[in-house]
Scaffold this motif. Structure first.
Motif, PDB file in Angstrom:
ATOM      1  N   ALA A 193      11.590 -10.672 -20.804  1.00 46.98           N
ATOM      2  CA  ALA A 193      12.529 -11.393 -21.068  1.00 46.98           C
ATOM      3  C   ALA A 193      12.685 -12.063 -22.479  1.00 46.98           C
ATOM      4  O   ALA A 193      11.594 -12.477 -22.716  1.00 46.98           O
ATOM      5  CB  ALA A 193      13.140 -12.660 -20.242  1.00 46.98           C
ATOM      6  N   THR A 194      13.823 -12.199 -23.437  1.00 48.79           N
ATOM      7  CA  THR A 194      13.412 -12.552 -24.624  1.00 48.79           C
ATOM      8  C   THR A 194      14.604 -13.418 -24.992  1.00 48.79           C
ATOM      9  O   THR A 194      15.822 -13.248 -24.414  1.00 48.79           O
ATOM     10  CB  THR A 194      13.466 -11.515 -25.732  1.00 48.79           C
ATOM     11  OG1 THR A 194      14.432 -10.673 -25.670  1.00 48.79           O
ATOM     12  CG2 THR A 194      12.064 -10.722 -25.445  1.00 48.79           C
ATOM     13  N   PHE A 195      14.602 -14.198 -26.152  1.00 49.10           N
ATOM     14  CA  PHE A 195      15.796 -14.927 -26.581  1.00 49.10           C
ATOM     15  C   PHE A 195      15.588 -15.117 -28.122  1.00 49.10           C
ATOM     16  O   PHE A 195      14.778 -15.145 -28.866  1.00 49.10           O
ATOM     17  CB  PHE A 195      15.677 -16.257 -26.005  1.00 49.10           C
ATOM     18  CG  PHE A 195      16.811 -17.193 -26.599  1.00 49.10           C
ATOM     19  CD1 PHE A 195      18.153 -16.791 -26.576  1.00 49.10           C
ATOM     20  CD2 PHE A 195      16.762 -18.412 -27.213  1.00 49.10           C
ATOM     21  CE1 PHE A 195      19.428 -17.630 -27.140  1.00 49.10           C
ATOM     22  CE2 PHE A 195      17.615 -19.045 -27.706  1.00 49.10           C
ATOM     23  CZ  PHE A 195      18.993 -18.876 -27.606  1.00 49.10           C
ATOM     24  N   ILE A 196      16.804 -15.106 -28.745  1.00 47.27           N
ATOM     25  CA  ILE A 196      16.644 -15.540 -30.367  1.00 47.27           C
ATOM     26  C   ILE A 196      17.625 -16.937 -30.641  1.00 47.27           C
ATOM     27  O   ILE A 196      18.778 -16.826 -30.255  1.00 47.27           O
ATOM     28  CB  ILE A 196      17.360 -14.337 -30.958  1.00 47.27           C
ATOM     29  CG1 ILE A 196      16.451 -13.169 -30.891  1.00 47.27           C
ATOM     30  CG2 ILE A 196      17.502 -14.857 -32.805  1.00 47.27           C
ATOM     31  CD1 ILE A 196      17.329 -11.782 -31.219  1.00 47.27           C
ATOM     32  N   SER A 197      16.891 -17.737 -30.905  1.00 46.13           N
ATOM     33  CA  SER A 197      17.537 -19.119 -31.280  1.00 46.13           C
ATOM     34  C   SER A 197      18.342 -19.554 -32.339  1.00 46.13           C
ATOM     35  O   SER A 197      18.827 -20.577 -32.634  1.00 46.13           O
ATOM     36  CB  SER A 197      16.394 -20.215 -30.733  1.00 46.13           C
ATOM     37  OG  SER A 197      15.683 -20.405 -32.249  1.00 46.13           O
TER      38      SER A 197
END
Length: 204
Positions: free
Chosen positions: A166-170
């Motif tokens: 899982a990844t995320f870009i804030s």
């Protein structure tokens, strides 16, 4: 199926990695796993933390919510899920310090054969999510963990995340993980827990 024990150990400064960690824990608990969530602690002093607005306050709040991880936590677990923001294309030094501290139990062979998985977050697009997760794969291999990737084994992965975790870009900490991001993280927790349970049952 034997109830698996999952350790989610992460570093988070502004909450993005914390949100993913909580979703991973939720996914694992939803399929019957026992979960420990642990936040690694800062390595720098208050004078450095003061240079980034909100760092000290966020750290204090998260440290109230989560215990610091220990080597005993890693020994306890059937699977360890590491989470980190990227720092120049690799993991945060805070998480690396915890991993380096596992040398004693690693030397005794107490980590060999456990499952391992990873997730991460960045501030900007192309900020190093994939390179960070892949660099953690090297660590998992050296610890003797069995790497559990996600592949494209769930519909959510065609909307968010990566096949590595899982990844995320804030977007410069202006955004919080959305439902697609959290769905991938919850699935990651579920997948790790289910595979851990099957592995335990197979060797009993």
């Amino acid at each position: 199926m034997t109830k698996p024990k999952i350790l989610v150990v992460f570093y988070s400064r502004n909450g993005s990695s914390e949100s993913l960690a909580k979703a991973v824990a939720e996914g694992a608990e939803a399929v019957g796993a026992e979960v420990r969530m642990r936040r690694v602690r800062e390595l720098v002093g208050p004078e450095v933390m003061a240079m980034a607005p909100g760092w000290a306050e966020n750290a204090a709040a998260m440290n109230e919510r989560y215990e610091a991880p220990t080597a005993d936590d890693a020994v306890w677990a059937d699977a360890i899920v590491f989470g980190t923001p990227t720092r120049f294309g690799s993991m945060a030094s805070e998480l690396k310090a915890y991993i380096d501290g596992l040398g004693g139990v690693w030397f005794q062979g107490k980590l060999n054969g456990k499952l391992g998985s990873v997730f991460g977050s960045t501030s900007s697009k192309h900020g190093g999510n994939e390179s960070t997760l892949l660099s953690l794969y090297n660590v998992l291999a050296h610890l003797g963990l069995i790497i559990v990737p996600l592949g494209y084994s769930h519909p959510a992965l065609f909307k968010a995340g990566t096949p590595y975790g899982a990844t995320f870009i804030s977007q410069g900490d202006t955004q919080k993980p959305g439902e697609d991001d959290l769905a991938v993280a919850r699935y990651q927790g579920e997948r790790v827990a289910l595979i851990a349970g099957r592995t335990i049952s197979a060797v009993q």
